[in-house]
Scaffold this motif. Structure first.
Motif, mmCIF file in Angstrom:
data_model
loop_
_atom_site.group_PDB
_atom_site.id
_atom_site.type_symbol
_atom_site.label_atom_id
_atom_site.label_comp_id
_atom_site.label_asym_id
_atom_site.label_seq_id
_atom_site.Cartn_x
_atom_site.Cartn_y
_atom_site.Cartn_z
ATOM 1 N N MET A 177 6.616 -8.841 -10.429
ATOM 2 C CA MET A 177 7.423 -9.421 -9.496
ATOM 3 C C MET A 177 6.507 -9.924 -8.225
ATOM 4 O O MET A 177 5.983 -9.275 -7.715
ATOM 5 C CB MET A 177 8.414 -8.331 -8.890
ATOM 6 N N ALA A 178 6.510 -11.145 -7.893
ATOM 7 C CA ALA A 178 5.849 -11.573 -6.733
ATOM 8 C C ALA A 178 6.907 -11.697 -5.760
ATOM 9 O O ALA A 178 7.555 -10.460 -5.312
ATOM 10 C CB ALA A 178 5.609 -13.157 -7.120
ATOM 11 N N LEU A 235 5.938 7.041 1.786
ATOM 12 C CA LEU A 235 6.399 5.580 2.137
ATOM 13 C C LEU A 235 5.003 4.803 2.276
ATOM 14 O O LEU A 235 5.067 3.658 2.406
ATOM 15 C CB LEU A 235 7.511 5.743 3.394
ATOM 16 N N ASN A 236 4.089 5.399 2.669
ATOM 17 C CA ASN A 236 2.748 4.537 2.810
ATOM 18 C C ASN A 236 1.919 5.309 1.485
ATOM 19 O O ASN A 236 0.388 5.058 1.641
ATOM 20 C CB ASN A 236 1.865 4.750 3.898
ATOM 21 N N ALA A 237 2.191 5.612 0.330
ATOM 22 C CA ALA A 237 1.549 5.883 -0.940
ATOM 23 C C ALA A 237 0.489 6.868 -0.707
ATOM 24 O O ALA A 237 -0.479 6.949 -1.206
ATOM 25 C CB ALA A 237 1.179 4.659 -1.298
ATOM 26 N N LEU A 238 0.533 7.834 0.150
ATOM 27 C CA LEU A 238 -0.264 8.957 0.482
ATOM 28 C C LEU A 238 0.066 10.010 -0.689
ATOM 29 O O LEU A 238 -0.968 10.852 -1.224
ATOM 30 C CB LEU A 238 -0.293 9.376 1.981
ATOM 31 N N MET A 239 1.104 10.099 -1.041
ATOM 32 C CA MET A 239 1.681 11.006 -1.974
ATOM 33 C C MET A 239 2.552 10.371 -3.105
ATOM 34 O O MET A 239 3.112 9.375 -2.620
ATOM 35 C CB MET A 239 2.536 12.093 -1.310
ATOM 36 N N GLY A 262 10.964 8.233 -9.400
ATOM 37 C CA GLY A 262 11.412 7.272 -8.425
ATOM 38 C C GLY A 262 10.133 6.705 -7.805
ATOM 39 O O GLY A 262 9.151 6.993 -8.397
ATOM 40 N N THR A 263 10.569 5.635 -6.904
ATOM 41 C CA THR A 263 9.428 4.835 -6.548
ATOM 42 C C THR A 263 9.727 4.147 -5.065
ATOM 43 O O THR A 263 10.871 4.256 -4.676
ATOM 44 C CB THR A 263 8.823 3.877 -7.301
ATOM 45 N N VAL A 264 8.592 3.661 -4.478
ATOM 46 C CA VAL A 264 8.952 2.924 -3.260
ATOM 47 C C VAL A 264 8.371 1.604 -3.393
ATOM 48 O O VAL A 264 7.578 1.330 -3.814
ATOM 49 C CB VAL A 264 7.806 3.495 -2.091
ATOM 50 N N TYR A 265 9.573 0.659 -2.848
ATOM 51 C CA TYR A 265 9.047 -0.857 -3.114
ATOM 52 C C TYR A 265 8.928 -1.140 -1.436
ATOM 53 O O TYR A 265 9.384 -0.939 -0.541
ATOM 54 C CB TYR A 265 10.310 -1.640 -3.460
ATOM 55 N N ASP A 288 8.449 -5.061 0.576
ATOM 56 C CA ASP A 288 8.642 -6.457 0.306
ATOM 57 C C ASP A 288 8.868 -6.617 -1.102
ATOM 58 O O ASP A 288 8.290 -7.476 -1.599
ATOM 59 C CB ASP A 288 7.675 -7.313 0.944
ATOM 60 N N GLY A 289 9.596 -5.940 -1.759
ATOM 61 C CA GLY A 289 10.092 -6.173 -3.056
ATOM 62 C C GLY A 289 9.040 -5.645 -4.075
ATOM 63 O O GLY A 289 9.382 -5.964 -5.524
ATOM 64 N N ARG A 290 7.881 -5.119 -3.825
ATOM 65 C CA ARG A 290 6.788 -4.947 -5.132
ATOM 66 C C ARG A 290 6.712 -3.325 -4.921
ATOM 67 O O ARG A 290 6.707 -2.517 -3.899
ATOM 68 C CB ARG A 290 5.396 -5.466 -4.383
ATOM 69 N N ASP A 291 6.553 -2.633 -6.353
ATOM 70 C CA ASP A 291 6.555 -1.298 -6.389
ATOM 71 C C ASP A 291 4.890 -0.893 -5.969
ATOM 72 O O ASP A 291 3.942 -1.160 -6.494
ATOM 73 C CB ASP A 291 6.843 -1.003 -7.754
ATOM 74 N N VAL A 292 4.908 0.112 -4.979
ATOM 75 C CA VAL A 292 3.785 0.371 -4.295
ATOM 76 C C VAL A 292 2.907 1.312 -5.210
ATOM 77 O O VAL A 292 1.541 1.460 -5.075
ATOM 78 C CB VAL A 292 3.840 1.044 -2.965
ATOM 79 N N PHE A 293 3.607 1.828 -6.201
ATOM 80 C CA PHE A 293 2.735 2.924 -7.242
ATOM 81 C C PHE A 293 2.253 2.086 -8.360
ATOM 82 O O PHE A 293 1.779 2.894 -9.341
ATOM 83 C CB PHE A 293 3.492 3.902 -7.421
ATOM 84 N N GLU A 294 2.491 0.853 -8.490
ATOM 85 C CA GLU A 294 2.038 0.057 -9.622
ATOM 86 C C GLU A 294 0.710 0.165 -9.648
ATOM 87 O O GLU A 294 0.057 0.273 -8.733
ATOM 88 C CB GLU A 294 2.539 -1.426 -9.430
ATOM 89 N N LYS A 295 0.020 0.021 -10.844
ATOM 90 C CA LYS A 295 -1.535 0.051 -10.903
ATOM 91 C C LYS A 295 -2.277 -0.787 -10.011
ATOM 92 O O LYS A 295 -3.380 -0.113 -9.633
ATOM 93 C CB LYS A 295 -1.800 0.282 -12.430
ATOM 94 N N ASP A 296 -2.016 -1.821 -9.998
ATOM 95 C CA ASP A 296 -2.863 -2.817 -9.328
ATOM 96 C C ASP A 296 -2.609 -3.155 -7.880
ATOM 97 O O ASP A 296 -2.859 -4.091 -7.235
ATOM 98 C CB ASP A 296 -3.193 -4.082 -10.170
ATOM 99 N N TYR A 297 -1.647 -2.158 -7.366
ATOM 100 C CA TYR A 297 -1.098 -2.623 -6.000
ATOM 101 C C TYR A 297 -2.061 -2.298 -5.006
ATOM 102 O O TYR A 297 -2.852 -1.152 -5.323
ATOM 103 C CB TYR A 297 0.219 -1.922 -5.915
#
Lengths: 291, 289, 287
Positions: free
Chosen positions: B1-2, B59-63, B68-71, B73-82
């Motif tokens: 998702m862009a 919320l800033n992907a330290l854990m 579930g996940t955190v988005y 600006d519309g993007r999943d922050v735990f996605e592999k290439d994020y």
């Protein structure tokens, strides 16, 4: 969680082993470790193993806790066993490609494996059945004759127990600082070794500062509670030998005597290569692979 | 998702457990969902052990959550290439007692650390650091001083500046006023409000102080035993002050006063949360008689 | 004469640069004279840097006066032969709960003071049991301090102090690092000890609401005593308190504001209960 480290691996239970004076346990562990290196003979190992099993049963510590301690050394154990299996010279009984197993290697491997296993289980019993406080207490008492040589036994023991108390706190602090720096865009993983070491500076400096601040506070708190060294100090839990300790010492002497007698009288296997030979083998092997 | 239309942060059904292997599983977060839109000032309350710190670190992907996940600006922050490092620049986080993380020789160097890590060039880094130090109200003499020579309150400002210099779009502050004296506390909270108003930076303020949260936030999240039990305006949340009390959380002092007066028959506005609001409402009620 | 008495106490921090040259002098205490009665609960208020912690450390003989004297239960703190006696008479609870617990188990920490004093073993056990009971921490005696909450840790620290059987307890911002629940626990424990055991308590804090239950409040500013009196006397001087950078409880402030605008309220309202009662009285009278 990290906070659990404080109590070491102590397993709380009511058992005759738990109740023994820590000095007795310290002496017994030491003697047991020595006994493992005295002779290399199956009967001796059978006695040592039998005694170990008896003590483990008596300690009422579940076997899985015992084995937990083995987990971290399993690799070293297997490595050493494989090394002695393949690289001990002698009568070849099986070979494939460059690998050869000799009769001597087989027995050497078994001995090494047994020895390391018993060594670790033996010392595990000590730490599983004794609280770190009692252990440091015992060390202080054992070291106290060294005071004549100006060894500060009390201070060393006090330092050890403070270290035990603060290690988990400092570990947590490290975790916290690392996360805080990650949140500022720090990167601890990429780059070469030099870069990685450099990236740790923002963690190490705050950590040192924190450690000094804590040390300072702690010193003040100790002074405020009348701490003035070991002189004239009493103890809440002084170490006292009981009758069971005398019995334990008797058993220990009997065990050592039995080991020595068995080791001297029953010589079943011809003495081949002792451990040092294996370790030189290991060294040459590893330097080979390095090349 | 862009680029999807939504700007801001979405926490989507976050679950996290401690001691996963042992029998004493501890659910730190239990199905927590909420959004923070750009420009909002949100308060997060809950007592120690409610899961606040765990949540804030997700919320800033330290854990990473168990599910579930955190988005953002519309993007999943735990996605592999994020790019999670870049995320930490956008979602700036000021931890508790942040002055304990200072390490550099000078205040200026300290504040440059973040923007440099974010890949800004030297000029951008220095401009951004300069602006951040000014924003937190530190005097010019500070720039070349060692952060360790400053007072406790000033050190905290340096630490906050070091996060602001990354130009975050959302600033998370975990108990930013702990240990400060009243004036220091007021100055700090006013400064944060100003940042929120002037630069449209969203703020998530984690605090024990109901009075602070009530006075500054426009929306409040209440966390109890890992569950999000309220997500509403301050007036609505503190209307449940009796339930909050049962959970060991208090409401602002004024809520109790106003409800006490109302119970005695005075016609006062129970949604007044600050002494200012309470003063007017009480005066009005007394004049009516 | 009181149990703690200071006379024109003065203390200076000398700041030095890297070459050990004197850079400047900060006067932390400037002529403080105090007389604290045995059995009192005293609150010392002041913002950060007002000198309140420096004062606390003088009572426990951790710092020594540059000028003036500090006398604790008849002993001058500069008399080095009385050092341990002074420290056991005036026990001290510090701010950071993690940095003052020495033992690896709760009970071992409580025993640390008595051990240093050379108390016989059986009596140590008795004192540990009593002290933990007094702060309601008996259930945790064999726990590791690392697993306790901040408020519980501070209660252990209080138990560790009272195990030394002190006549007074100095608490140096014991609640600064705690959450509201923990703060309440600690302040309640201090009040209980003051009432049941008659221990003199000197509570140093910057939270004004914690001072409301004290017998006497002392406000410090710039190393001097700025205000002194009962909580009600001190709380009625709202403008002065604000100028001293103190956090006036919201109910006290609201009462003061309403009074200024003509509502007939008493002086120095201490908490919300008093405020509500007073306002209802006014309301009924108007009706």
């Amino acid at each position: 969680m990290l906070r659990d480290i404080t109590l070491g691996q102590y397993y709380k239970a009511e058992s005759p082993i738990h109740r023994l004076d820590p000095r007795t346990k310290l002496a017994a562990t030491f003697a047991y470790l020595i006994s493992l290196f005295l002779f290399k003979n199956p009967f001796v190992y059978m006695i040592a193993g039998g005694v170990l099993v008896c003590v483990i049963i008596a300690s009422r510590v579940p076997v899985r806790y015992m084995l937990k301690g083995m987990k971290s050394v399993i690799f070293i154990l297997l490595f050493t066993m494989l090394m002695s299996l393949f690289f001990t010279k002698g009568t070849v009984i099986w070979s494939f490609w460059k690998l050869r197993i000799t009769k001597e290697g087989l027995s050497q491997s078994a001995y090494t494996g047994l020895r390391i296993t018993m060594l670790i289980l033996g010392s595990n019993i000590l730490t599983l059945t004794t609280t770190p406080t009692r252990l440091t207490n015992a060390l202080e008492r054992v070291m106290s004759p060294l005071k004549i040589f100006r060894v500060p036994a009390h201070e060393i023991a006090m330092m050890m127990s403070i270290a035990l108390r603060f290690i988990p706190i400092l570990l947590e602090e490290t975790d916290r600082i690392m996360k805080a720096q990650l949140a500022r865009g720090a990167d601890f993983e990429s780059g070469n070794l030099f870069k990685k070491v450099k990236s740790l500076i923002p963690v190490l400096i705050p950590l040192f500062v924190a450690a000094f601040r804590r040390a300072n506070d702690l010193a003040m708190a100790m002074e405020a509670r009348c701490y003035h060294g070991g002189k004239g100090r009493t103890q809440m839990k002084p170490l006292k030998y009981a009758r069971r300790d005398a019995a334990a010492y008797c058993l220990l002497i009997m065990y050592m005597a039995l080991m020595i007698v068995t080791g001297l009288t029953l010589k079943s296997t011809p003495k081949t290569e002792a451990l040092p030979a294996v370790s030189t083998n290991m060294i040459s092997v590893s330097s080979d692979t390095l090349r | 998702m862009a680029e999807s239309g939504f700007r801001g942060l979405i926490a989507d059904h976050l679950v996290y457990e401690y001691n996963k292997e042992s029998s004493q599983r501890l659910r730190a977060l239990d199905d927590v969902s909420f959004t923070i839109r750009q420009g909002e000032f949100v308060g997060l309350i809950g007592h120690t052990g409610s899961g606040k710190s765990t949540l804030v670190q997700m919320l800033n992907a330290l854990m990473k959550p168990d599910s579930g996940t955190v988005y953002y600006d519309g993007r999943d922050v735990f996605e592999k290439d994020y790019d999670r490092k870049a995320l930490r620049g956008k979602v700036g986080e000021v931890f508790q007692y942040p002055e304990h993380q200072l390490f550099a020789d000078t205040v200026f160097e300290e504040v440059c650390f973040g923007p440099r890590n974010m890949g800004m060039d030297r000029k951008q880094t220095e401009l951004s650091a300069y602006a951040a130090i000014k924003k937190v109200g530190l005097p010019d003499e500070c720039f070349d001083q060692s952060p360790f020579d400053l007072s406790g309150g000033q050190r905290r400002r340096v630490a906050i500046a070091s996060v602001l210099a990354m130009k975050p779009e959302l600033l998370i502050l975990d108990e930013p006023t702990a240990g400060l004296d009243p004036l220091g506390r007021l100055e700090l909270l006013d400064m944060i409000t100003e940042l929120n108003r002037d630069s449209a930076m969203s703020v998530l303020l984690v605090s024990h102080s109901m009075e602070d949260v009530a006075a500054y936030a426009s929306r409040i999240l209440v966390l109890d035993k890992g569950r999000l039990i309220y997500d509403d305006t301050p007036a609505e949340v503190f209307a449940h002050y009796e339930e909050l009390q049962k959970l060991g959380l208090a409401a602002p002092e004024m809520t109790y006063v106003m409800n006490g007066l109302k119970a005695a028959g005075m016609d006062v506005d129970t949604s007044a949360l600050t002494p200012d609001e309470a003063e007017e409402s009480i005066l009005r009620a007394l004049r009516l008689c | 004469m009181g149990i703690i008495k200071t006379n024109k106490l003065k203390y200076e921090y000398i700041r030095r640069d890297e070459d050990n040259n004197v850079e400047g002098i900060t006067t932390a205490l400037d002529g403080v004279s105090l007389d604290i009665k045995a059995g009192d609960f005293i609150a010392i208020l002041g913002h950060n840097g007002s000198g309140k912690s420096t004062l606390a450390r003088h009572i426990n003989a951790i710092l020594f006066p540059a000028e003036g004297t500090v006398v604790v239960d008849g002993m001058d703190t500069t008399d080095s032969s009385k050092l341990l006696d002074i420290r056991r008479t005036a026990g001290m609870v510090f701010q950071n709960p993690d940095n003052q617990i020495i033992g690896q188990l709760v009970e071992e920490d409580v025993a640390f003071g008595p051990e240093n004093m050379g108390v016989p073993t059986e009596e140590i056990w008795q004192r540990v049991a009593e002290s933990l009971e007094a702060v309601g921490m008996t259930a945790y005696r064999e726990h590791s301090p690392n697993r306790l909450s901040g408020g519980q840790k501070q209660r252990v620290s209080i138990a560790s102090v009272i195990a030394m059987h002190p006549k007074c307890m100095i608490m140096d911002e014991p609640t600064a690092m705690l959450d509201p629940g923990g703060r309440r626990e600690v302040i309640e424990a201090a009040h209980k000890l003051n009432k049941t055991e008659g221990i003199t308590v000197v509570l140093i804090t910057h939270y004004m609401d914690e001072a409301a239950g004290a017998d006497k409040v002392i406000v410090m500013d710039k190393g001097r005593i700025a205000m002194e009196g009962t909580p009600r006397e001190v709380f009625s001087r709202v403008e002065e308190l604000k100028s001293l950078r103190l956090d006036v409880p919201q109910s006290t402030e609201l009462a003061w504001r309403l009074k200024k605008r003509g509502v007939d309220l008493p002086d120095g309202v201490l908490d919300r209960r008093e405020l509500v009662e007073a306002l209802i009285r006014v309301y009924k009278r108007n009706k």
